[in-house]
Design a protein around this motif. Sequence first.
Motif, PDB file in Angstrom:
ATOM      1  N   ALA A   1       6.261   3.682  12.113  1.00  6.67           N
ATOM      2  CA  ALA A   1       5.767   3.911  10.753  1.00  6.67           C
ATOM      3  C   ALA A   1       4.269   3.685  10.721  1.00  6.67           C
ATOM      4  CB  ALA A   1       6.453   2.976   9.759  1.00  6.67           C
ATOM      5  N   ILE A   2       3.602   4.447   9.880  1.00  2.00           N
ATOM      6  CA  ILE A   2       2.176   4.278   9.638  1.00  2.00           C
ATOM      7  C   ILE A   2       2.021   3.708   8.234  1.00  2.00           C
ATOM      8  CG2 ILE A   2      -0.071   5.399   9.498  1.00  2.00           C
ATOM      9  CD1 ILE A   2       1.023   7.632  11.266  1.00  2.00           C
ATOM     10  N   ASP A   3       1.371   2.552   8.134  1.00  5.45           N
ATOM     11  CA  ASP A   3       1.228   1.873   6.854  1.00  5.45           C
ATOM     12  C   ASP A   3      -0.236   1.640   6.503  1.00  5.45           C
ATOM     13  OD1 ASP A   3       4.052   0.814   5.854  1.00  5.45           O
ATOM     14  OD2 ASP A   3       4.023   0.689   8.035  1.00  5.45           O
ATOM     15  N   PHE A   4      -0.585   2.007   5.287  1.00  5.45           N
ATOM     16  CA  PHE A   4      -1.882   1.656   4.727  1.00  5.45           C
ATOM     17  C   PHE A   4      -1.700   0.336   3.978  1.00  5.45           C
ATOM     18  CE2 PHE A   4      -2.163   6.217   5.251  1.00  5.45           C
ATOM     19  CZ  PHE A   4      -3.495   6.452   5.592  1.00  5.45           C
ATOM     20  N   ASP A   5      -2.337  -0.714   4.454  1.00  4.79           N
ATOM     21  CA  ASP A   5      -2.268  -2.023   3.812  1.00  4.79           C
ATOM     22  C   ASP A   5      -3.508  -2.189   2.958  1.00  4.79           C
ATOM     23  OD1 ASP A   5      -2.473  -4.760   3.185  1.00  4.79           O
ATOM     24  OD2 ASP A   5      -1.421  -5.358   5.009  1.00  4.79           O
ATOM     25  N   PHE A   6      -3.317  -2.114   1.624  1.00  5.74           N
ATOM     26  CA  PHE A   6      -4.450  -2.203   0.711  1.00  5.74           C
ATOM     27  C   PHE A   6      -4.678  -3.624   0.188  1.00  5.74           C
ATOM     28  CE2 PHE A   6      -3.390   2.475  -0.250  1.00  5.74           C
ATOM     29  CZ  PHE A   6      -4.231   2.903   0.754  1.00  5.74           C
ATOM     30  N   ILE A   7      -4.016  -4.589   0.815  1.00  2.88           N
ATOM     31  CA  ILE A   7      -4.308  -6.000   0.541  1.00  2.88           C
ATOM     32  C   ILE A   7      -5.266  -6.529   1.604  1.00  2.88           C
ATOM     33  CG2 ILE A   7      -3.347  -8.330   0.385  1.00  2.88           C
ATOM     34  CD1 ILE A   7      -0.792  -7.105  -0.742  1.00  2.88           C
ATOM     35  N   GLU A   8      -4.885  -6.361   2.873  1.00  3.34           N
ATOM     36  CA  GLU A   8      -5.767  -6.768   3.969  1.00  3.34           C
ATOM     37  C   GLU A   8      -6.705  -5.646   4.398  1.00  3.34           C
ATOM     38  OE1 GLU A   8      -3.604  -8.428   7.229  1.00  3.34           O
ATOM     39  OE2 GLU A   8      -2.459  -9.802   5.977  1.00  3.34           O
ATOM     40  N   HIS A   9      -6.481  -4.447   3.879  1.00  5.10           N
ATOM     41  CA  HIS A   9      -7.273  -3.256   4.191  1.00  5.10           C
ATOM     42  C   HIS A   9      -7.256  -2.965   5.698  1.00  5.10           C
ATOM     43  CE1 HIS A   9      -8.515  -2.835   0.064  1.00  5.10           C
ATOM     44  NE2 HIS A   9      -8.678  -4.146   0.046  1.00  5.10           N
TER      45      HIS A   9
ATOM     46  N   GLY B   1       0.805  -1.212   0.000  1.00  4.08           N
ATOM     47  CA  GLY B   1       0.000   0.000   0.000  1.00  4.08           C
ATOM     48  C   GLY B   1       0.836   1.259   0.000  1.00  4.08           C
ATOM     49  N   LEU B   2       0.701   2.046   1.060  1.00  2.92           N
ATOM     50  CA  LEU B   2       1.454   3.284   1.226  1.00  2.92           C
ATOM     51  C   LEU B   2       2.041   3.336   2.631  1.00  2.92           C
ATOM     52  CD1 LEU B   2      -1.071   5.843  -0.370  1.00  2.92           C
ATOM     53  CD2 LEU B   2       1.165   5.223  -1.322  1.00  2.92           C
ATOM     54  N   THR B   3       3.179   3.998   2.769  1.00  3.65           N
ATOM     55  CA  THR B   3       3.820   4.099   4.075  1.00  3.65           C
ATOM     56  C   THR B   3       4.383   5.494   4.303  1.00  3.65           C
ATOM     57  OG1 THR B   3       5.508   3.141   5.554  1.00  3.65           O
ATOM     58  CG2 THR B   3       6.091   3.352   3.233  1.00  3.65           C
ATOM     59  N   THR B   4       4.489   5.856   5.578  1.00  6.52           N
ATOM     60  CA  THR B   4       5.194   7.084   5.941  1.00  6.52           C
ATOM     61  C   THR B   4       6.697   6.888   5.907  1.00  6.52           C
ATOM     62  OG1 THR B   4       5.162   6.447   8.282  1.00  6.52           O
ATOM     63  CG2 THR B   4       3.357   7.860   7.497  1.00  6.52           C
ATOM     64  N   SER B   5       7.145   5.616   5.969  1.00  8.99           N
ATOM     65  CA  SER B   5       8.528   5.228   6.240  1.00  8.99           C
ATOM     66  C   SER B   5       8.802   5.531   7.715  1.00  8.99           C
ATOM     67  CB  SER B   5       9.534   5.916   5.315  1.00  8.99           C
ATOM     68  OG  SER B   5       9.745   7.271   5.669  1.00  8.99           O
ATOM     69  N   PRO B   6       9.954   5.102   8.292  1.00  5.43           N
ATOM     70  CA  PRO B   6      10.206   5.313   9.720  1.00  5.43           C
ATOM     71  C   PRO B   6      10.192   6.791  10.124  1.00  5.43           C
ATOM     72  CG  PRO B   6      11.674   3.632   8.865  1.00  5.43           C
ATOM     73  CD  PRO B   6      10.981   4.228   7.681  1.00  5.43           C
ATOM     74  N   ILE B   7       9.478   7.083  11.198  1.00  3.87           N
ATOM     75  CA  ILE B   7       9.363   8.433  11.753  1.00  3.87           C
ATOM     76  C   ILE B   7      10.037   8.438  13.125  1.00  3.87           C
ATOM     77  CG2 ILE B   7       7.767  10.218  12.555  1.00  3.87           C
ATOM     78  CD1 ILE B   7       5.651   8.980  10.665  1.00  3.87           C
ATOM     79  N   PRO B   8      10.975   9.334  13.379  1.00  2.00           N
ATOM     80  CA  PRO B   8      11.643   9.335  14.691  1.00  2.00           C
ATOM     81  C   PRO B   8      10.739   9.878  15.790  1.00  2.00           C
ATOM     82  CG  PRO B   8      12.394  11.194  13.358  1.00  2.00           C
ATOM     83  CD  PRO B   8      11.501  10.379  12.475  1.00  2.00           C
ATOM     84  N   TYR B   9      10.822   9.248  16.967  1.00  2.00           N
ATOM     85  CA  TYR B   9      10.098   9.744  18.141  1.00  2.00           C
ATOM     86  C   TYR B   9      10.872   9.314  19.387  1.00  2.00           C
ATOM     87  CZ  TYR B   9       6.424  10.933  21.448  1.00  2.00           C
ATOM     88  OH  TYR B   9       5.724  11.497  22.485  1.00  2.00           O
ATOM     89  N   GLY B  10      11.463  10.278  20.071  1.00  2.00           N
ATOM     90  CA  GLY B  10      12.252   9.956  21.263  1.00  2.00           C
ATOM     91  C   GLY B  10      13.375   9.003  20.922  1.00  2.00           C
ATOM     92  N   ASN B  11      13.423   7.869  21.656  1.00  2.00           N
ATOM     93  CA  ASN B  11      14.507   6.908  21.419  1.00  2.00           C
ATOM     94  C   ASN B  11      14.074   5.734  20.539  1.00  2.00           C
ATOM     95  OD1 ASN B  11      12.815   5.611  23.146  1.00  2.00           O
ATOM     96  ND2 ASN B  11      14.371   5.050  24.676  1.00  2.00           N
TER      97      ASN B  11
END
Length: 326
Positions: A88-96, A74-84
């Motif tokens: 990632a937020i992923d939209f899975d358009f296979i399993e929805h 689907g689509l992804t934000t890719s890794p997002i840093p947060y603290g230590n």
Amino acid sequence: MRTLNDVLRKKWIMTMTLIADSRIELPMLPSLADWQDTSATLHMWTQVAGKVRLVLSPDINHGWGSTLYVTTRGLTTSPIPYGNFSFAIDFDFIEHVLRITTTQGTCRSFALEPMSVANFYHKTMQALRELGIEIKILARPVEVEVAIPFEKDEQHSSYDAEAVTRYWHILVWVDRIFKEFRARFIGKVNPVHFFWGGFDLAVTRFSGRTAPKHPGGAPNVAARIMEEAYSHEVSSAGFWPGTGLGEAAFYAYAYPTPAGFNTYPVQPEAAYFHDKLGEFILPYEAVRTADNPAQALLSFLQATYEAAANLAKWDRPALERKVVQT
């Protein structure tokens, strides 16, 4: 021992074989009228995810630090840093499913199904909080005429899973061709990425020269954002599912627009200049039904780039990669 030229030559032959393969069958996309509500809803959902990345990621030039990317699901934000840790937020358009994963091994997910933007927004923020991620975003959309705050948007609530899957399969293929086009340029060029503001997949080449101050004008976008996005001269192309045209299409434009751009001869035959948008347009259906879809799209990308580069006198020998042929 194989030399670098041997490797490049082999890759070039493999790429040309891919492009020459006319057996690829691209999916039909429902007319915009048939999936417009789903498209508008998904647009808003991607904006929620994109704004999370925007707040927490480094501010890379031209907004590149906030985009999404096409994946095998689907689509992804890719890794997002947060603290230590990162997430990632992923939209899975296979399993929805919307899936949020962290480098700590934790995960939260919920089904992508008919639901309002408000519901999606609350579910996403709750999932982030459960993962220990506290964040505030500017919770209203950009690049749309009517910017309903996410938490109040009950209007957009459709989700046609089949249409979304078809759309994603198209994105996967377009991403592949855009990356081939990107590889031919050694000047500054963006990673192929999905702009959640415009809901488009894009690839942009830069001449290396600064551009006149952009006049702005995108709905619900601050002028300073547009000025930074177009701080340098560009030739840009992309794909979007139909908003503004009524059909899915590829587009290409230049900023600043050189004299004669609108009348420059481009390929393939189905391409045309849209006076109101100020861009070249190639309908997706014309590409899908072409004898060789990949070649049809590549010819459009190359011809519209040449229109910008030749008319604006870019230093093409210094910017373009020489293809090793046998």
